[in-house]
Structures are given as structure tokens and as C-alpha cells.
Design an enzyme around this catalytic site. Structure first.
Site, PDB file in Angstrom:
ATOM      1  N   TYR A 142      43.157 -49.841   2.539  1.00  0.00           N
ATOM      2  CA  TYR A 142      41.847 -49.186   2.560  1.00  0.00           C
ATOM      3  C   TYR A 142      41.376 -48.847   1.150  1.00  0.00           C
ATOM      4  CZ  TYR A 142      41.306 -48.198   7.577  1.00  0.00           C
ATOM      5  OH  TYR A 142      41.113 -48.284   8.920  1.00  0.00           O
ATOM      6  N   LYS A 191      55.859 -53.729   8.847  1.00  0.00           N
ATOM      7  CA  LYS A 191      55.893 -55.194   9.022  1.00  0.00           C
ATOM      8  C   LYS A 191      56.778 -55.713   7.901  1.00  0.00           C
ATOM      9  CE  LYS A 191      54.461 -59.042  10.950  1.00  0.00           C
ATOM     10  NZ  LYS A 191      54.854 -59.425  12.327  1.00  0.00           N
ATOM     11  N   ASP A 223      53.833 -55.259  15.362  1.00  0.00           N
ATOM     12  CA  ASP A 223      53.412 -56.090  16.506  1.00  0.00           C
ATOM     13  C   ASP A 223      54.191 -55.699  17.761  1.00  0.00           C
ATOM     14  OD1 ASP A 223      55.663 -57.086  15.176  1.00  0.00           O
ATOM     15  OD2 ASP A 223      55.117 -59.193  15.402  1.00  0.00           O
ATOM     16  N   ASP A 247      45.498 -46.790  11.936  1.00  0.00           N
ATOM     17  CA  ASP A 247      44.140 -46.892  12.477  1.00  0.00           C
ATOM     18  C   ASP A 247      44.160 -47.676  13.790  1.00  0.00           C
ATOM     19  OD1 ASP A 247      41.271 -46.852  12.539  1.00  0.00           O
ATOM     20  OD2 ASP A 247      41.308 -48.938  11.868  1.00  0.00           O
ATOM     21  N   ASP A 251      44.021 -46.142  18.064  1.00  0.00           N
ATOM     22  CA  ASP A 251      43.041 -46.501  19.103  1.00  0.00           C
ATOM     23  C   ASP A 251      43.772 -46.940  20.377  1.00  0.00           C
ATOM     24  OD1 ASP A 251      40.908 -46.107  17.296  1.00  0.00           O
ATOM     25  OD2 ASP A 251      39.800 -47.810  18.111  1.00  0.00           O
TER      26      ASP A 251
HETATM   27  C1  IPM Z   1      39.113 -43.858  12.040  1.00  0.00           C
HETATM   28  C2  IPM Z   1      37.963 -44.783  11.806  1.00  0.00           C
HETATM   29  C3  IPM Z   1      37.758 -44.961  10.312  1.00  0.00           C
HETATM   30  C4  IPM Z   1      39.036 -45.554   9.752  1.00  0.00           C
HETATM   31  C5  IPM Z   1      36.541 -45.831   9.936  1.00  0.00           C
HETATM   32  C6  IPM Z   1      35.271 -45.244  10.488  1.00  0.00           C
HETATM   33  C7  IPM Z   1      36.432 -46.053   8.460  1.00  0.00           C
HETATM   34  O1  IPM Z   1      38.172 -45.997  12.462  1.00  0.00           O
HETATM   35  O2  IPM Z   1      39.044 -42.696  11.563  1.00  0.00           O
HETATM   36  O3  IPM Z   1      40.063 -44.255  12.700  1.00  0.00           O
HETATM   37  O4  IPM Z   1      39.248 -46.765   9.816  1.00  0.00           O
HETATM   38  O5  IPM Z   1      39.835 -44.762   9.230  1.00  0.00           O
HETATM   39 MG    MG Z   2      39.887 -45.984  13.742  1.00  0.00          MG
END
Ligand code: IPM
Ligand code: MG
Length: 360
Positions: A142, A191, A223, A247, A251
């Protein structure tokens, strides 16, 4: 106590979920005799519209001067085609970095009331899901060099991923300390069969694990982790990993608990001033309809109370209120099923606030 909270409503559903959360914080202040002062800060798309940039020096200064930052969400279609360096997301990354918030904690816990909402089979869900992802937040790919050049008439894009030992070690310590207060298990995700950064994470994982003999430590390839999260999520307690893996996996971890709208997060550095935000995005498709689920933001405020303000009872009161409201069958549309009471975003905030006060 009196606390100054920098409030970034942001874009899309951000203002709706934050306003619902401020109702809950007001209820906490009333019940426990505190004073919370809110200072508005622009960041993301709304800042681009006003100042031409997603994050101003003034915004950074306000956040640094606060006792903590509450953030809704940023971004939206309107700003999607801007160049990378002035997109709303740049504001968020810039603020995380300017505040030194290297440790991002994302708990993914299944609320029993919402077990049906998990896309996993009941026999997997029954074993329980209660894990925490500890994600490195201001390093890795990032924050490495990003560039796109044209070489021999062909575009070439490059993103650099690097980590130093101290960036990794300080995060590992957070994860191990957290595990000591939980089920005493840490899984480090990498990884290392491909990446040098991951080899360093793995080497330091062993080293730091040696300092925490009470913790059951293991590592897992990213993975495989993606697979294990849907196959057997009960095996995880504290999961620690670098920025981008964290990240992606957070999710996934949120979805298996039913709704991404339920998951809070804290981002902290060396000081107590943190940033608290739900892990979901600004959901521009439902913005302005007052139907978003504010619980992820409300639970983020609960984390703020606990981790930045040392207000454990206040934090517990918010979590208990959310539980109570769910027990009472109150649901926003994303978690609604037949027989429940469907409420709007603002009504959910009012219900949770009322439950905080009712427990007085
Ligand atoms: C998160 C989001 C952010 C990230 C984006 C909006 C830059 O997806 O906080 O998980 O990737 O960190
Ligand atoms: Mg995110």
C-alpha cells in the site's frame, strides 16, 4: 470525563451511519455522566469537492489534536475516475499514515441471532466464529512506490512491497498480547513460499513467538487461509498479517459472520489516539436512503470507548445494547428475515441508544 472526538462522516452512507452512532455515544454520555465534544473533519470525496484534495493538513491537525477519530466511510462513483493520487482512498491512507496507525484490529464474531445470515453451512457455523484479524496498516505494498511507465510502447505498472523488521515486530507484539486476553492462539498469515517480505514475517513470527510461551503459535499460507476461513473458521483466534492480505481476508472473515455491516475496527499506533471505523465501504448504491446498517460503526465506537478512553463499562454497555436490540428482533434490511422488525439506519441508532439508557 470530557473527550474530544474528531468525526469524519465521509461519503455515501458515511453520514447516515455516523449520525446513528452519535446518538448512541450521546446516550453513553448521558448514562455515565461524560461529555463528548464532536468536531467535524472532512476527508475523502467531500474534501475533494471542497478543497480539491482528499485530505488537507488542517484535517490531519484536527485528528491529531483529538482524543480519537470516528470515521464513517469514504469514496463513491463520482470520484472513481480521478487520478490515483487524489482519489478519496488516498485521504484515508494518508490519514492512517500521518497518525502512525500501524495496527488495525478487525474482530469477526458471529452474533448467534444472525447465524442464519452466514453463507456457510449450519454445521460449520455451529462451531462458532470468533476471530480477530490484526492487520498491519501503514506499510507493505500500500505504501511502496507505485508507478506506471511506457516502455517500448507498452505500459508497465509497478507496486513495491517492502517491510522492515521493526514494522513487523511491533505488530506481532500487538497480536500476541491480544491472544493472551483471548483463547491464546496466534496464526500468522504469509506467502513465504514466494515472497521475501513473507519470509521475513515468518522468521520474526518464530522469534516473537519465543517471547510468548503461553501462546499457541502457528503460521499459514494466505491462499490456504482463504480456504480455511470458509471450511473451518472456528480454528482461528488471533490472525496476524501484512496490510494487503489483511484487507482481503478481513472482508472474507466479515462475510462468513453474516453481514459486513456488523464488523467494527480500531486503528492504533503508539499513542492512545486511534481511528475507529466499520470495515465496509461507503455503499454509494444505497446512500441517502437511510437503510444502511450502522452496527459496524456503533461497535467501532464501543471499541473507541474501550481502547482509547479506557471506558470498559461504557463499551460493554454499547455491546450489550446491540445484543439486546438484536434479541428484540430489530433488523436493518441487510440482516432482515421474516418475522423480524425492519428498521431504518437512524431508527437502529435510536433503538440502540434507547437500550443503552434503559439499562441505566
Ligand atoms: C479497508 C478499505 C481500504 C483499504 C480502502 C478504502 C483503501 O478497503 O479499510 O479495508 O484497502 O485499506
Ligand atoms: Mg478493505
Amino acid at each position: 470525563m470530557e473527550k474530544n472526538i474528531a468525526v469524519i462522516r465521509g461519503d455515501g452512507i458515511g453520514p447516515e451511519i455516523v449520525n446513528a452512532t452519535l446518538d448512541v455515544l450521546d446516550a453513553v454520555a448521558e448514562r455515565f455522566g461524560h461529555k463528548f465534544n464532536y468536531e467535524d473533519v472532512d476527508m475523502g470525496g467531500c474534501s475533494i469537492d471542497k478543497y480539491g484534495v482528499p485530505l488537507t493538513e488542517e484535517a490531519i491537525a484536527k485528528c491529531l489534536a483529538s482524543d480519537s477519530v470516528l470515521l464513517g466511510a469514504i469514496g463513491g462513483y463520482k470520484w472513481d475516475n480521478l487520478p490515483g493520487d487524489i482519489r478519496p482512498e488516498r485521504g484515508l491512507l494518508g490519514l492512517r499514515s500521518a497518525m502512525g496507525l500501524y495496527s488495525n484490529v478487525r474482530p469477526a464474531r458471529l452474533f448467534p441471532q444472525l447465524a442464519f445470515a452466514s453463507p456457510l453451512k449450519p454445521e460449520i457455523v455451529e462451531r462458532g466464529i470468533d476471530l480477530v484479524i490484526v492487520r498491519e496498516l501503514i506499510g507493505g505494498v500500500y505504501f511502496g512506490e507505485h508507478k506506471t511507465e511506457v516502455i517500448d510502447g507498452e505500459k508497465k505498472a509497478t507496486d513495491v512491497m517492502s517491510y522492515t523488521e521493526h514494522e513487523i515486530e511491533r505488530l506481532l507484539h500487538i497480536a500476541f498480547k491480544m491472544a493472551q486476553k483471548r483463547r491464546k492462539k496466534v496464526t500468522m498469515i504469509d506467502k513465504a513460499n514466494v515472497l521475501d517480505t513473507s519470509k521475513l514475517w515468518r522468521e520474526l513470527g518464530y522469534k516473537i513467538a519465543g517471547q510468548y510461551p503461553d501462546i499457541d503459535y502457528d503460521y499459514m499460507l494466505v491462499d490456504n487461509t482463504a480456504m480455511q476461513l470458509v471450511k473451518n473458521p472456528a480454528q482461528f483466534d488471533v490472525v496476524v498479517t501484512e496490510n494487503m492480505f489483511g484487507d482481503i481476508l478481513s472482508d472474507e472473515a466479515s462475510m462468513i459472520t453474516g453481514s459486513i455491516g456488523m464488523i467494527p475496527s480500531s486503528s492504533l499506533g503508539e499513542t492512545g489516539v486511534g481511528m475507529y471505523e466499520p470495515i465496509h465501504g461507503s455503499a454509494p448504491d444505497i446512500a441517502g436512503q437511510n437503510i444502511a446498517n450502522p452496527i459496524g460503526t456503533i461497535l467501532s465506537a464501543a471499541m473507541m470507548l474501550k481502547y482509547s478512553f479506557d471506558m470498559d463499562s461504557e463499551s460493554d454497555a454499547v455491546e450489550a445494547a446491540v445484543n439486546q436490540v438484536l434479541d428484540n428482533g430489530i433488523r436493518t434490511v441487510d440482516i432482515y428475515t421474516d418475522g423480524m422488525t425492519k428498521v431504518s439506519c437512524s431508527e437502529m441508532g435510536e433503538k440502540v441508544a434507547a437500550a443503552v439508557l434503559a439499562a441505566k
